[in-house]
Design a protein around this motif. Structure first.
Motif, PDB file in Angstrom:
ATOM      1  N   GLU A 153       0.829  -1.200   0.000  1.00  0.00           N
ATOM      2  CA  GLU A 153       0.000   0.000   0.000  1.00  0.00           C
ATOM      3  C   GLU A 153       0.866   1.254   0.000  1.00  0.00           C
ATOM      4  OE1 GLU A 153      -2.678   2.632  -0.512  1.00  0.00           O
ATOM      5  OE2 GLU A 153      -3.097   0.479  -0.686  1.00  0.00           O
ATOM      6  N   GLU A 154       2.021   1.204   0.676  1.00  0.00           N
ATOM      7  CA  GLU A 154       2.932   2.358   0.672  1.00  0.00           C
ATOM      8  C   GLU A 154       3.452   2.635  -0.738  1.00  0.00           C
ATOM      9  OE1 GLU A 154       2.496   0.820   4.671  1.00  0.00           O
ATOM     10  OE2 GLU A 154       3.085  -0.162   2.790  1.00  0.00           O
ATOM     11  N   GLU A 155       3.772   1.567  -1.479  1.00  0.00           N
ATOM     12  CA  GLU A 155       4.253   1.742  -2.857  1.00  0.00           C
ATOM     13  C   GLU A 155       3.155   2.285  -3.764  1.00  0.00           C
ATOM     14  OE1 GLU A 155       7.707  -1.729  -2.962  1.00  0.00           O
ATOM     15  OE2 GLU A 155       5.597  -2.263  -3.256  1.00  0.00           O
ATOM     16  N   GLN A 156       1.940   1.800  -3.584  1.00  0.00           N
ATOM     17  CA  GLN A 156       0.835   2.319  -4.385  1.00  0.00           C
ATOM     18  C   GLN A 156       0.543   3.783  -4.033  1.00  0.00           C
ATOM     19  OE1 GLN A 156      -0.348   1.166  -6.960  1.00  0.00           O
ATOM     20  NE2 GLN A 156      -0.930  -0.979  -6.912  1.00  0.00           N
ATOM     21  N   ALA A 157       0.694   4.142  -2.758  1.00  0.00           N
ATOM     22  CA  ALA A 157       0.492   5.539  -2.355  1.00  0.00           C
ATOM     23  C   ALA A 157       1.553   6.433  -2.992  1.00  0.00           C
ATOM     24  CB  ALA A 157       0.530   5.652  -0.829  1.00  0.00           C
ATOM     25  N   PHE A 158       2.801   5.956  -3.029  1.00  0.00           N
ATOM     26  CA  PHE A 158       3.882   6.683  -3.702  1.00  0.00           C
ATOM     27  C   PHE A 158       3.503   6.915  -5.163  1.00  0.00           C
ATOM     28  CE2 PHE A 158       7.684   6.870  -6.284  1.00  0.00           C
ATOM     29  CZ  PHE A 158       8.626   7.562  -5.537  1.00  0.00           C
ATOM     30  N   ALA A 159       3.029   5.857  -5.812  1.00  0.00           N
ATOM     31  CA  ALA A 159       2.685   5.947  -7.232  1.00  0.00           C
ATOM     32  C   ALA A 159       1.550   6.942  -7.461  1.00  0.00           C
ATOM     33  CB  ALA A 159       2.299   4.565  -7.757  1.00  0.00           C
ATOM     34  N   ARG A 160       0.521   6.893  -6.631  1.00  0.00           N
ATOM     35  CA  ARG A 160      -0.617   7.797  -6.814  1.00  0.00           C
ATOM     36  C   ARG A 160      -0.221   9.249  -6.557  1.00  0.00           C
ATOM     37  NH1 ARG A 160      -3.340   3.256  -4.486  1.00  0.00           N
ATOM     38  NH2 ARG A 160      -3.059   4.119  -2.391  1.00  0.00           N
ATOM     39  N   THR A 161       0.629   9.465  -5.575  1.00  0.00           N
ATOM     40  CA  THR A 161       1.114  10.825  -5.322  1.00  0.00           C
ATOM     41  C   THR A 161       1.912  11.338  -6.512  1.00  0.00           C
ATOM     42  OG1 THR A 161       1.219  10.417  -2.941  1.00  0.00           O
ATOM     43  CG2 THR A 161       2.501  12.267  -3.774  1.00  0.00           C
ATOM     44  N   LEU A 162       2.782  10.485  -7.051  1.00  0.00           N
ATOM     45  CA  LEU A 162       3.580  10.872  -8.223  1.00  0.00           C
ATOM     46  C   LEU A 162       2.664  11.202  -9.397  1.00  0.00           C
ATOM     47  CD1 LEU A 162       6.835   9.063  -9.335  1.00  0.00           C
ATOM     48  CD2 LEU A 162       5.239  10.001 -10.994  1.00  0.00           C
ATOM     49  N   GLN A 163       1.652  10.376  -9.623  1.00  0.00           N
ATOM     50  CA  GLN A 163       0.722  10.632 -10.722  1.00  0.00           C
ATOM     51  C   GLN A 163       0.008  11.967 -10.536  1.00  0.00           C
ATOM     52  OE1 GLN A 163      -1.273   6.928 -10.095  1.00  0.00           O
ATOM     53  NE2 GLN A 163      -0.501   6.011 -12.006  1.00  0.00           N
ATOM     54  N   SER A 164      -0.404  12.255  -9.301  1.00  0.00           N
ATOM     55  CA  SER A 164      -1.065  13.525  -9.022  1.00  0.00           C
ATOM     56  C   SER A 164      -0.142  14.703  -9.304  1.00  0.00           C
ATOM     57  CB  SER A 164      -1.527  13.556  -7.564  1.00  0.00           C
ATOM     58  OG  SER A 164      -2.094  14.809  -7.232  1.00  0.00           O
ATOM     59  N   GLU A 165       1.125  14.580  -8.881  1.00  0.00           N
ATOM     60  CA  GLU A 165       2.108  15.647  -9.095  1.00  0.00           C
ATOM     61  C   GLU A 165       2.370  15.865 -10.582  1.00  0.00           C
ATOM     62  OE1 GLU A 165       4.117  17.618  -6.983  1.00  0.00           O
ATOM     63  OE2 GLU A 165       2.763  17.086  -5.352  1.00  0.00           O
ATOM     64  N   ALA A 166       2.321  14.788 -11.359  1.00  0.00           N
ATOM     65  CA  ALA A 166       2.617  14.879 -12.798  1.00  0.00           C
ATOM     66  C   ALA A 166       1.379  15.161 -13.645  1.00  0.00           C
ATOM     67  CB  ALA A 166       3.274  13.584 -13.265  1.00  0.00           C
ATOM     68  N   GLY A 167       0.206  15.235 -13.014  1.00  0.00           N
ATOM     69  CA  GLY A 167      -1.015  15.547 -13.747  1.00  0.00           C
ATOM     70  C   GLY A 167      -1.662  14.361 -14.429  1.00  0.00           C
ATOM     71  N   TYR A 168      -1.422  13.149 -13.914  1.00  0.00           N
ATOM     72  CA  TYR A 168      -2.005  11.948 -14.489  1.00  0.00           C
ATOM     73  C   TYR A 168      -3.106  11.398 -13.584  1.00  0.00           C
ATOM     74  CZ  TYR A 168       2.101  11.776 -17.570  1.00  0.00           C
ATOM     75  OH  TYR A 168       3.064  12.065 -18.497  1.00  0.00           O
ATOM     76  N   PRO A 169      -3.995  10.561 -14.125  1.00  0.00           N
ATOM     77  CA  PRO A 169      -4.974   9.877 -13.280  1.00  0.00           C
ATOM     78  C   PRO A 169      -4.269   9.050 -12.202  1.00  0.00           C
ATOM     79  CG  PRO A 169      -5.561   9.634 -15.592  1.00  0.00           C
ATOM     80  CD  PRO A 169      -4.195  10.261 -15.560  1.00  0.00           C
ATOM     81  N   GLU A 170      -4.824   9.040 -11.012  1.00  0.00           N
ATOM     82  CA  GLU A 170      -4.172   8.398  -9.863  1.00  0.00           C
ATOM     83  C   GLU A 170      -4.547   6.926  -9.798  1.00  0.00           C
ATOM     84  OE1 GLU A 170      -4.673  10.763  -6.280  1.00  0.00           O
ATOM     85  OE2 GLU A 170      -4.793  12.581  -7.514  1.00  0.00           O
ATOM     86  N   ASP A 171      -4.032   6.161 -10.775  1.00  0.00           N
ATOM     87  CA  ASP A 171      -4.360   4.744 -10.890  1.00  0.00           C
ATOM     88  C   ASP A 171      -3.326   3.829 -10.245  1.00  0.00           C
ATOM     89  OD1 ASP A 171      -6.653   5.387 -12.324  1.00  0.00           O
ATOM     90  OD2 ASP A 171      -5.615   5.326 -14.247  1.00  0.00           O
ATOM     91  N   GLY A 172      -2.222   4.380  -9.747  1.00  0.00           N
ATOM     92  CA  GLY A 172      -1.213   3.569  -9.080  1.00  0.00           C
ATOM     93  C   GLY A 172      -0.385   2.733 -10.041  1.00  0.00           C
ATOM     94  N   MET A 173       0.198   1.661  -9.510  1.00  0.00           N
ATOM     95  CA  MET A 173       1.048   0.760 -10.288  1.00  0.00           C
ATOM     96  C   MET A 173       0.218  -0.316 -10.979  1.00  0.00           C
ATOM     97  SD  MET A 173       4.159   1.883  -9.874  1.00  0.00           S
ATOM     98  CE  MET A 173       5.107   0.495 -10.515  1.00  0.00           C
ATOM     99  N   ALA A 174       0.675  -0.742 -12.140  1.00  0.00           N
ATOM    100  CA  ALA A 174       0.008  -1.834 -12.847  1.00  0.00           C
ATOM    101  C   ALA A 174       0.116  -3.115 -12.031  1.00  0.00           C
ATOM    102  CB  ALA A 174       0.627  -2.028 -14.223  1.00  0.00           C
ATOM    103  N   THR A 175      -0.974  -3.853 -11.955  1.00  0.00           N
ATOM    104  CA  THR A 175      -0.992  -5.102 -11.190  1.00  0.00           C
ATOM    105  C   THR A 175      -1.333  -6.305 -12.056  1.00  0.00           C
ATOM    106  OG1 THR A 175      -3.316  -4.727 -10.605  1.00  0.00           O
ATOM    107  CG2 THR A 175      -1.647  -3.901  -9.070  1.00  0.00           C
ATOM    108  N   ASP A 176      -1.644  -6.063 -13.326  1.00  0.00           N
ATOM    109  CA  ASP A 176      -2.066  -7.153 -14.194  1.00  0.00           C
ATOM    110  C   ASP A 176      -1.185  -7.207 -15.438  1.00  0.00           C
ATOM    111  OD1 ASP A 176      -2.861  -4.851 -15.414  1.00  0.00           O
ATOM    112  OD2 ASP A 176      -4.985  -5.386 -15.600  1.00  0.00           O
ATOM    113  N   MET A 177      -1.533  -8.105 -16.336  1.00  0.00           N
ATOM    114  CA  MET A 177      -0.799  -8.262 -17.584  1.00  0.00           C
ATOM    115  C   MET A 177      -1.457  -7.448 -18.691  1.00  0.00           C
ATOM    116  SD  MET A 177       1.774 -10.446 -17.259  1.00  0.00           S
ATOM    117  CE  MET A 177       2.002 -11.090 -18.910  1.00  0.00           C
TER     118      MET A 177
END
Length: 477
Positions: free
Chosen positions: A326-350
């Motif tokens: 969850e900490e890694e996904q939170a990092f990803a969502r924060t980064l996406q927000s800072e960069a102006g992208y949808p806050e979808d987190g890290m890919a988990t599927d193929m």
């Protein structure tokens, strides 16, 4: 068909090897050395792979100090694994989810994850070597130290030197924002440096005495932009003004442009380079300046291989994409927000197999794909929507997001390498597809010089005997 089970694979990728992958990935991330300057990064990887029992069989490949070949085993088949380790200028960033310059002042950064490519690839090679030793598997495992991929001027010069010629297959990987195989048709490309020599004059008092090299470069750029209407949709052209004068009241007597043309294949690149050279020559004629055209490097498009892609895709599914906390996904969502992208987190599927779809980017892996059956994988190392060559990728590649991608890549590459060593039918099928796609035509380098002009200039400035002195010292104190 032989293949690793999960238990077998993890027994070879033990805790000490996982630690080595992450530790060396962080070292190379910290160094963030750009193409042809990766001395510490290359030495780090050479020291590591030598300590694991590989022999460095070639150094200074293609005249490049930081290019090398490591080998284990003997006989056939001969399977190659590619490493990379160069960074990009102006992409330095702290490993935090915001655009934050590095505190140590380093301005370059691994915005494409080459710090992970090198260490994940070597991790795979070490795991596979151990498996070969434990199971008595014959064959040759070859690891290639490939510099300057961001310049598209490493593997192609190594290929020109012939170091890939005896491979039966070659494997690679790349960090990304998704999980799938690298079953893409990238575009071929070529780089030129065009320089104009004019004549200085006072820009106000006597401009008629001068001849502007800057105007020549502007006319060249205009000619290129009128050419855009007449190239195929897959083609790309981009350039930057390297030099165009230094004082507003002086007619510039020197100007230079670094130019790249990308086309769907080598034939398209070669054809349009003739046109581009004519535009450069014409700009010199129109301004009464002397033009010099230097061919820097050229690389092939990547040739897909569906047989290898299907096999590697199954291994990614077997080992599963990286699992994020969850900490890694939170990092990803924060980064996406800072960069102006949808806050979808890290890919988990193929993601689906691209099945040879074309993309606009280039890589010097293309040259190898025209020498031997070649395939790679993409593993999520930065958040969805974030692209390579972005500060968000640099930040992610210096964290556990990147570590997990490199470890996963090591698993899949080792498993695929094992299968290629032990399953003749798989290798035969991949080779048959390769021969069908190439039409049996032998590889011929598009690089016109024996070594990159930057390398040749460096040695010319250093004097006789300079070539190879640094390369010979790699891996040694």
């Amino acid at each position: 068909m032989n293949s690793f089970t999960k238990a077998q694979q993890w027994s070879e990728l033990d805790d000490s090897l996982v630690e080595a992958i992450t530790r060396n990935a962080d070292k190379v991330w910290e160094y963030a050395e750009v193409g042809y300057e990766e001395f510490k990064s290359s030495r780090t990887l050479v020291d590591w792979i030598e300590s694991e029992g590989f022999e460095i069989t070639e150094r200074n490949v293609g005249g490049i100090d930081t290019a090398w070949v490591a080998s284990f085993g003997s006989g056939s088949p001969v399977i190659g694994i590619l490493t990379e380790y160069d960074a990009l200028p102006d992409l330095g960033n702290e490993p935090v989810p915001s655009e934050t310059p590095r505190k140590d002042g380093t301005t370059s950064g691994h915005g494409c994850g080459h710090n992970l490519i090198g260490t994940g690839a070597i991790g795979a090679a070490v795991a596979l070597k151990r498996r070969m030793e434990n199971a008595g598997i014959t064959g040759t495992l070859r690891v290639y130290g490939c510099p300057a991929e961001e310049l598209l001027a490493g593997k192609n010069y190594m290929a020109k030197a012939g170091v890939f010629d005896d491979l039966d297959a070659c494997l690679h990987w790349h960090p990304a924002n998704m999980n799938t195989t690298f079953n893409l048709a990238t575009v071929a490309s070529a780089d030129l440096r065009i320089a104009w020599q004019g004549k200085n004059a006072h820009a106000g008092a006597a401009p008629w005495e001068g001849r502007s090299a800057l105007h020549a470069s502007e006319l060249f750029a205009h000619g290129i932009n009128t050419m855009r209407e007449h190239i195929v949709p897959e083609a790309r052209m981009h350039y930057f003004l390297e030099n165009g004068g230094s004082a507003v009241n002086v007619i510039p007597d020197n100007a230079s442009v670094v130019f790249r043309y990308r086309g769907p294949n080598a034939a398209d690149v070669k054809k349009n380079l003739d046109w581009i050279r004519d535009i450069a020559k014409g700009s010199g004629l129109m301004t009464q300046t002397r033009v010099e055209i230097t061919e820097m490097a050229a690389c092939y498009d990547v040739l897909p291989n569906q047989v290898l892609s299907d096999h590697m895709y199954a291994h990614i599914e077997q080992f599963q994409p990286p699992v994020w906390t969850e900490e890694e996904q939170a990092f990803a969502r924060t980064l996406q927000s800072e960069a102006g992208y949808p806050e979808d987190g890290m890919a988990t599927d193929m993601a689906p197999d691209f099945r040879g779809a074309s993309m606009g980017a280039s890589t010097d892996v293309g040259d190898i794909s025209y020498i031997t059956p070649t395939m790679g994988i993409l593993v999520a190392a930065w958040p969805t929507h974030v692209q390579a060559h972005h500060w968000g990728a640099t930040a992610s590649n210096g964290t556990t997001l990147g570590h997990k991608a490199a470890i996963k890549a090591a698993q899949v590459l080792a498993a695929t390498g094992f299968d290629l060593l032990t399953d003749p039918e798989l290798l035969e099928a991949a080779t048959a597809e390769f021969k069908e796609r190439t039409g049996g035509k032998p590889y011929e380098s598009m690089c016109t010089a024996e070594a990159h002009p930057v390398i040749l200039q460096r040695y010319a400035q250093a004097g006789d005997g300079a070539c190879g002195c640094i390369g010979d010292s790699l891996g040694k104190e």
